[in-house]
Scaffold this motif. Structure first.
Motif, mmCIF file in Angstrom:
data_model
loop_
_atom_site.group_PDB
_atom_site.id
_atom_site.type_symbol
_atom_site.label_atom_id
_atom_site.label_comp_id
_atom_site.label_asym_id
_atom_site.label_seq_id
_atom_site.Cartn_x
_atom_site.Cartn_y
_atom_site.Cartn_z
ATOM 1 N N ILE A 86 1.120 -6.149 4.810
ATOM 2 C CA ILE A 86 2.224 -6.631 3.964
ATOM 3 C C ILE A 86 3.139 -5.478 3.523
ATOM 4 C CG2 ILE A 86 1.012 -8.695 3.132
ATOM 5 C CD1 ILE A 86 0.305 -7.049 0.571
ATOM 6 N N ASN A 87 2.892 -4.278 4.039
ATOM 7 C CA ASN A 87 3.709 -3.104 3.696
ATOM 8 C C ASN A 87 3.716 -2.798 2.202
ATOM 9 O OD1 ASN A 87 4.795 -2.578 6.429
ATOM 10 N ND2 ASN A 87 5.730 -4.590 6.165
ATOM 11 N N CYS A 88 2.521 -2.894 1.581
ATOM 12 C CA CYS A 88 2.464 -2.607 0.145
ATOM 13 C C CYS A 88 2.508 -1.115 -0.133
ATOM 14 C CB CYS A 88 1.231 -3.252 -0.496
ATOM 15 S SG CYS A 88 -0.356 -2.556 0.002
ATOM 16 N N GLY A 89 1.944 -0.312 0.773
ATOM 17 C CA GLY A 89 2.011 1.138 0.596
ATOM 18 C C GLY A 89 0.748 1.773 0.038
ATOM 19 N N ASN A 90 -0.239 0.962 -0.352
ATOM 20 C CA ASN A 90 -1.460 1.515 -0.946
ATOM 21 C C ASN A 90 -2.135 2.568 -0.070
ATOM 22 O OD1 ASN A 90 -2.704 0.479 -3.620
ATOM 23 N ND2 ASN A 90 -1.678 -1.325 -2.768
ATOM 24 N N THR A 92 -0.727 4.571 2.051
ATOM 25 C CA THR A 92 0.062 5.804 2.147
ATOM 26 C C THR A 92 -0.208 6.724 0.947
ATOM 27 O OG1 THR A 92 2.018 4.984 0.974
ATOM 28 C CG2 THR A 92 1.908 4.536 3.327
ATOM 29 N N ALA A 93 -0.652 6.102 -0.168
ATOM 30 C CA ALA A 93 -0.929 6.896 -1.368
ATOM 31 C C ALA A 93 -2.073 7.871 -1.144
ATOM 32 C CB ALA A 93 -1.244 5.975 -2.552
ATOM 33 N N ILE A 102 5.394 5.422 4.577
ATOM 34 C CA ILE A 102 6.295 4.289 4.315
ATOM 35 C C ILE A 102 7.537 4.862 3.636
ATOM 36 C CG2 ILE A 102 5.370 3.697 2.003
ATOM 37 C CD1 ILE A 102 5.475 0.718 2.967
ATOM 38 N N ASP A 106 13.575 0.967 6.097
ATOM 39 C CA ASP A 106 13.038 -0.400 6.055
ATOM 40 C C ASP A 106 11.797 -0.555 5.179
ATOM 41 O OD1 ASP A 106 11.210 0.941 7.571
ATOM 42 O OD2 ASP A 106 11.479 -0.250 9.386
ATOM 43 N N TRP A 107 11.196 0.534 4.736
ATOM 44 C CA TRP A 107 9.983 0.487 3.910
ATOM 45 C C TRP A 107 8.869 -0.313 4.568
ATOM 46 C CZ3 TRP A 107 9.255 3.633 -0.284
ATOM 47 C CH2 TRP A 107 10.396 4.357 -0.671
ATOM 48 N N GLU A 108 8.774 -0.126 5.905
ATOM 49 C CA GLU A 108 7.643 -0.719 6.628
ATOM 50 C C GLU A 108 6.684 0.397 7.011
ATOM 51 O OE1 GLU A 108 9.093 -3.184 9.791
ATOM 52 O OE2 GLU A 108 10.005 -4.587 8.380
ATOM 53 N N PRO A 127 -5.798 -2.977 0.207
ATOM 54 C CA PRO A 127 -6.283 -4.148 -0.530
ATOM 55 C C PRO A 127 -6.551 -5.354 0.372
ATOM 56 C CG PRO A 127 -3.976 -3.711 -1.057
ATOM 57 C CD PRO A 127 -4.415 -2.623 -0.149
ATOM 58 N N LEU A 128 -6.111 -5.261 1.619
ATOM 59 C CA LEU A 128 -6.371 -6.362 2.562
ATOM 60 C C LEU A 128 -7.481 -6.010 3.546
ATOM 61 C CD1 LEU A 128 -3.676 -7.262 1.303
ATOM 62 C CD2 LEU A 128 -2.939 -7.978 3.556
ATOM 63 N N TYR B 264 -8.122 -7.156 -2.551
ATOM 64 C CA TYR B 264 -9.279 -6.592 -3.246
ATOM 65 C C TYR B 264 -9.034 -5.111 -3.448
ATOM 66 C CZ TYR B 264 -13.863 -4.636 -4.195
ATOM 67 O OH TYR B 264 -14.892 -3.936 -4.768
ATOM 68 N N ALA B 336 3.846 7.002 -3.826
ATOM 69 C CA ALA B 336 3.644 5.885 -2.897
ATOM 70 C C ALA B 336 3.797 4.580 -3.663
ATOM 71 C CB ALA B 336 2.254 5.962 -2.269
ATOM 72 N N PRO B 337 4.426 3.591 -3.025
ATOM 73 C CA PRO B 337 4.506 2.294 -3.685
ATOM 74 C C PRO B 337 3.185 1.541 -3.535
ATOM 75 C CG PRO B 337 5.546 2.181 -1.526
ATOM 76 C CD PRO B 337 5.069 3.591 -1.701
ATOM 77 N N SER B 340 5.254 -4.348 -2.163
ATOM 78 C CA SER B 340 6.003 -4.329 -0.914
ATOM 79 C C SER B 340 7.498 -4.532 -1.122
ATOM 80 C CB SER B 340 5.455 -5.407 0.024
ATOM 81 O OG SER B 340 6.204 -5.421 1.220
#
Lengths: 136, 387
Positions: A86-90, A92-93, A102, A106-108, A127-128, B264, B336-337, B340
């Motif tokens: 979903i391109n949340c970015g978690n 990449t952190a 990301i 386009d933030w993908e 998270p997925l 999760y 980082a975000p 989305s």
């Protein structure tokens, strides 16, 4: 000269052979150990970056295989279900290696598997739960 | 001076003549146009967000069996749901879970139902004269139940903190995995596209506002829980930390798995990514100025999630956050975000298209939100018992 990363899985009785030394001396391969897990008498795993001519790297891999070391390109051990992302970015952190990024425009999510150092932080950070990495 | 009414804008929407821009587009336009010119030319601005919103859940009516049961303990795929709503009504919260299986929670039940999957329902009752049955185990789908609607008590936070960790230990939070010694910083708001930052004083968003919720049309039904209008604001009228929220409702049966996603978070628990879009009518130059807010004008607080009381370490703009690094305690920290922006943009565009096509009308709130609200803390009236 090319540079490639491989995951090496050593059998239980291979601990006494200086295999990486031979890669350097006999095949003129520059090696960089990015991750290692050694359990003497049980197993060992290495993430090894090899730099050299394509022919030498191929010969080096054959040498390792002859010594019963399972040798696979890193990309083959990483599974990422990109279609569900979903391109949340978690992820990449936590990816300090810069494999997962990301950003604009386009933030993908971009995933350059060749930069992965198998820290496996993305496996839990997503998270997925879309990442699987098989190091052992 | 331009002053438009909701009715005038809706007439244009119905005629397919409304000028609609996304909040990012109007922010760009504002670089060369005055608020007055924007109010003249633009009718509606679409805002959106797609982030994990823990205070989300669904109300379900399972329907009655013969003989009937008064459900006094309810499990959906093993996840506990609320049992205190009559005989066969329930509420499944996104963060609910069986402690033995923390990775599958209420959010996942909601997603499975949304995707059309069968869910195991097991319920127990004591048996009464009018509800004699004591146990039931069956399977349900979103089509087999009478109603299933999302009712999210606290969504779409107006701004949110940046999370960092100054300790030597890696920590797992709802803001993602925070590396030790300020090695990363995470942020969750869609910045200039975020709904409540484009109408910071709630001139157009209130009770009854029609919104895009999870792919369907939903509604703002109340100020969200922890609704706080008293947080410090910057010179552009933007609160510089998490402030107001909204409570929203929408029919889950009409939603799409593309805009609702279970999650999760390691060692934290489950949550639900919710896709939301809110149209903001450009009633006048003041609203034009509000929706023109840019990332470099929106600031938020950097909090240390590793230390007790999450002390504030600094204040940054969304432009800085989006650049990839910020400075905290004099140190460059990678950002980082954790929400989305790609999805938020998709929602803002979809909503724009719906309005342009006349399929989505704007609503004048039936009641505005309260002003001058602040938060109470929970006080402990009983002292800790000494062993």
């Amino acid at each position: 000269m090319i540079k490639r990363r491989f995951i090496l899985n050593f059998p239980p009785d291979s601990g006494d052979k200086p295999l990486s030394y031979h890669l350097v001396r006999d095949y003129d391969i520059r090696i960089n150990i990015l991750k290692a897990e050694v359990f003497p008498g049980k197993r060992g795993s290495l993430l090894l970056e090899m730099q050299g001519t394509a022919a030498n790297i191929e010969a080096g891999i054959s040498y390792l295989t002859r010594h019963e070391v399972v040798c696979e390109p890193l990309e083959k051990r990483i599974r990422f279900q990109h279609e569900k992302c979903i391109n949340c970015g978690n992820c990449t952190a936590v990816c300090f290696a810069g494999a997962l990024t990301i950003g604009p425009p386009d933030w993908e999510l971009q995933f350059d598997k060749s930069l992965c150092v198998v820290c496996e932080l993305c496996v839990t950070a997503c998270p997925l739960k879309l990442f699987e990495i098989n190091f052992q | 001076m331009t002053i438009k009414t909701y009715e005038e804008i809706n007439r244009k929407i119905k005629a397919g003549e409304a000028v609609v821009l996304t909040a990012e587009e109007v922010s760009e336009m504002a670089r060369s146009c005055s608020p007055e010119e924007i109010a003249e030319r633009v009718d509606v601005v679409t805002t959106a967000t797609f982030g994990a919103m823990c205070s989300s859940g669904a109300i379900i009516n399972f329907g009655h069996t013969t003989p009937p049961i008064r459900m006094e303990k309810i499990r959906l795929n093993g996840v506990p749901c609320y049992e205190g709503l009559a005989a066969v009504d329930s509420y499944i919260g996104a963060t609910a879970c069986d402690p033995e299986k923390p990775e599958y929670g209420g959010a996942h039940v909601i997603q499975d139902l949304l995707e059309g999957k069968e869910i195991e329902l097991e319920a127990w009752g004591k048996g009464t004269d009018c509800y004699p049955r004591k146990h039931i185990k069956t399977r349900i789908t979103k089509d087999s139940v009478n109603e299933i609607f999302l009712f999210n008590p606290r969504n779409a936070y107006q701004n949110y903190n940046v999370a960092v960790n100054t300790t030597a230990r890696l920590i797992h939070t709802y803001m993602g995995t925070l590396l030790p010694n300020l090695r990363n910083a995470t942020y969750s708001t869609a910045g200039e596209l975020s709904p409540l930052l484009n109408d910071p004083e709630f001139r157009t968003i209130g009770i009854g506002t029609r919104i895009f919720l999870g792919g369907a049309q939903g509604f703002v039904v109340w100020p969200g829980t922890q609704f706080n209008t008293s947080k410090p604001k910057n010179e552009f009228g933007i609160p510089v930390s998490n402030a107001a929220t909204i409570a929203v409702i929408g029919n889950l049966k009409e939603m799409s798995p593309e805009f609702i996603q279970a999650a999760y978070f390691e060692k934290y628990g489950t949550s639900l990514f919710v896709g939301m879009g809110i149209p903001i009518p450009v009633l006048d130059a003041d609203m034009a100025r509000r929706v023109s807010i840019r990332n470099d004008q929106i600031e938020t607080s950097v909090l240390d999630y590793g230390s007790p009381g999450t002390p504030k370490l600094g204040q940054v703009t969304y432009e800085q956050l989006r650049s990839g690094t910020i400075k905290v305690n004099g140190k460059k920290v990678r950002t980082a975000p954790v929400a989305s922006l790609a999805k938020a943009r998709q929602i803002a565009s979809l909503l724009k298209k719906s309005i342009q096509e006349g399929a989505f009308e704007i609503t004048c709130p039936v009641q505005m939100f309260p002003q001058h609200t602040s938060l109470k803390s929970l006080t402990e009236t009983e002292g800790e018992k000494q062993p």
